[in-house]
Design an enzyme around this catalytic site. Sequence first.
Site, short mmCIF file in Angstrom:
data_model
loop_
_atom_site.label_atom_id
_atom_site.label_comp_id
_atom_site.label_asym_id
_atom_site.label_seq_id
_atom_site.Cartn_x
_atom_site.Cartn_y
_atom_site.Cartn_z
N TYR A 1 -2.84 -1.20 10.41
CA TYR A 1 -2.59 -1.48 8.80
C TYR A 1 -1.34 -0.76 8.40
O TYR A 1 -0.49 -1.54 7.89
CB TYR A 1 -3.66 -0.43 8.31
CG TYR A 1 -3.89 -0.86 6.85
CD1 TYR A 1 -4.59 -1.88 6.22
CD2 TYR A 1 -3.38 0.12 5.84
CE1 TYR A 1 -4.68 -2.13 4.80
CE2 TYR A 1 -3.70 0.05 4.44
CZ TYR A 1 -4.09 -1.05 3.93
OH TYR A 1 -4.39 -1.09 2.58
N SER B 1 0.73 -1.13 0.00
CA SER B 1 -0.07 0.04 -0.07
C SER B 1 0.75 1.20 0.20
O SER B 1 2.18 1.28 0.41
CB SER B 1 -0.99 0.02 1.15
OG SER B 1 -1.34 1.19 1.39
P1 NAD Z 1 -11.73 -6.06 -0.56
O1 NAD Z 1 -12.11 -5.80 0.65
O2 NAD Z 1 -12.40 -5.65 -1.71
O3 NAD Z 1 -11.05 -7.54 -0.72
C1 NAD Z 1 -10.42 -8.19 0.32
C2 NAD Z 1 -10.11 -9.43 -0.29
O4 NAD Z 1 -9.40 -10.33 1.09
C3 NAD Z 1 -11.47 -10.39 -0.41
O5 NAD Z 1 -11.42 -11.38 -1.33
C4 NAD Z 1 -11.70 -11.09 1.20
O6 NAD Z 1 -12.62 -12.13 1.11
C5 NAD Z 1 -10.22 -11.32 1.42
N1 NAD Z 1 -10.11 -11.55 2.61
C6 NAD Z 1 -10.25 -10.78 3.92
N2 NAD Z 1 -9.92 -11.65 4.88
C7 NAD Z 1 -9.54 -12.62 4.44
C8 NAD Z 1 -8.97 -13.90 5.19
N3 NAD Z 1 -8.82 -13.85 6.45
N4 NAD Z 1 -8.50 -14.99 4.58
C9 NAD Z 1 -8.59 -15.30 2.94
N5 NAD Z 1 -9.40 -13.94 2.54
C10 NAD Z 1 -9.66 -12.82 3.02
O7 NAD Z 1 -10.31 -5.04 -0.62
P2 NAD Z 1 -9.05 -4.58 -1.48
O8 NAD Z 1 -9.10 -3.12 -1.42
O9 NAD Z 1 -9.39 -5.17 -2.79
O10 NAD Z 1 -7.85 -4.92 -0.89
C11 NAD Z 1 -6.71 -5.82 -1.15
C12 NAD Z 1 -5.54 -5.75 -0.92
O11 NAD Z 1 -5.18 -4.43 -1.39
C13 NAD Z 1 -5.28 -5.58 0.59
O12 NAD Z 1 -4.18 -6.04 1.05
C14 NAD Z 1 -5.20 -3.99 0.78
O13 NAD Z 1 -4.40 -3.76 2.09
C15 NAD Z 1 -4.46 -3.66 -0.34
N6 NAD Z 1 -4.63 -2.35 -0.61
C16 NAD Z 1 -6.09 -1.80 -1.10
C17 NAD Z 1 -6.13 -0.25 -1.19
C18 NAD Z 1 -7.44 0.19 -1.64
O14 NAD Z 1 -7.55 1.59 -1.65
N7 NAD Z 1 -8.59 -0.52 -1.65
C19 NAD Z 1 -5.00 0.49 -1.26
C20 NAD Z 1 -3.78 -0.28 -0.84
C21 NAD Z 1 -3.74 -1.61 -0.87
#
Ligand code: NAD
Length: 278
Positions: free
Chosen positions: A173, A160
């Site tokens: 986080y 991130s």
């Molecule tokens: P999201 O909530 O849309 O998706 C998260 C995914 O992780 C889902 O498929 C969920 O089922 C899965 N998940 C959650 N807990 C779990 C567990 N215990 N076991 C297995 N699967 C699990 O979130 P996103 O925004 O797509 O985030 C995905 C990654 O990207 C994360 O690591 C997040 O920190 C990172 N990220 C997101 C953003 C953003 O702005 N959305 C920015 C930077 C980094």
Amino acid sequence: MEQMMQVTEVMERVKPNASLRGKSAIVTGSTSGIGLGIARAVAMAGANVMFNGFGSSSDLDLLRQELETRYRIKTAFSGADMSNEDDIARMIEDSRTAFGQIDILVNNAGIQHVEAIETFPVSKWNAIIAIDLSAAFHTIRMVVPEMKKRGWGRIVNIASAHALVASPFKCAYVAAKHGILGLTKTVALEVAEHGITANAICPGYVLTPLVEKQIPETAKARMLTEDQVVHDVLLHAQPTRQFVTTEELGELTVFLCQDGAKSITGAALPVEGGWTAQ
Ligand code: NAD
């Protein structure tokens, strides 16, 4: 459902490219958001894909069937909980059973919680460290031996912008994401002579369920309206004033998996509209 429909629309637009044909990938947390976008991009590049995450649905089954038929690949699904070491080991074994080998590992599953440190729930701290950081330690240590044996592997950790800079009210986080960057660099050094790369992608804000959930939490923590959170906090961080898209992150992941990226390792690649250039 809406996310899955967008997936089909993207598949209509993007030409298939078979740069990863013959490879097999695991993408953790690929039932939603960024992981779903990356799994789709890797599949469209010809790799077999193990999907993982919570909330599997008939929409995901349909998407998998469509990817299998259209790109002549195999897919599988594991509901493994990334906070559970035994579940992780089972997902790795299921991937080997389904595809024979694991060439590409994308550690993407993650959760978030926004609250001041004095009241930050200990259970949320433990869950975020387990899912956003420790899960990657487990998956990596379990796949590196076979990657070393074959002399080829790609590890992509979805960190991130919060792996590079902090924001208030996100102690767990930010700690986990800074941690995964350290893990990425260490692994990159250990496997550098074995044809394996390990990199961290550092996205800015992407409008996924994870971000949608933190809008009301941030509004409460900062005493703002939700509209102010979107414009004055989230998009204010990014000079482009636009959300990053899951398609951009999918394309970068596919690039990192190609041979043209074999000298990119141990890197933190910001995809955040200029956030950390400020
Ligand atoms: P999201 O909530 O849309 O998706 C998260 C995914 O992780 C889902 O498929 C969920 O089922 C899965 N998940 C959650 N807990 C779990 C567990 N215990 N076991 C297995 N699967 C699990 O979130 P996103 O925004 O797509 O985030 C995905 C990654 O990207 C994360 O690591 C997040 O920190 C990172 N990220 C997101 C953003 C953003 O702005 N959305 C920015 C930077 C980094």
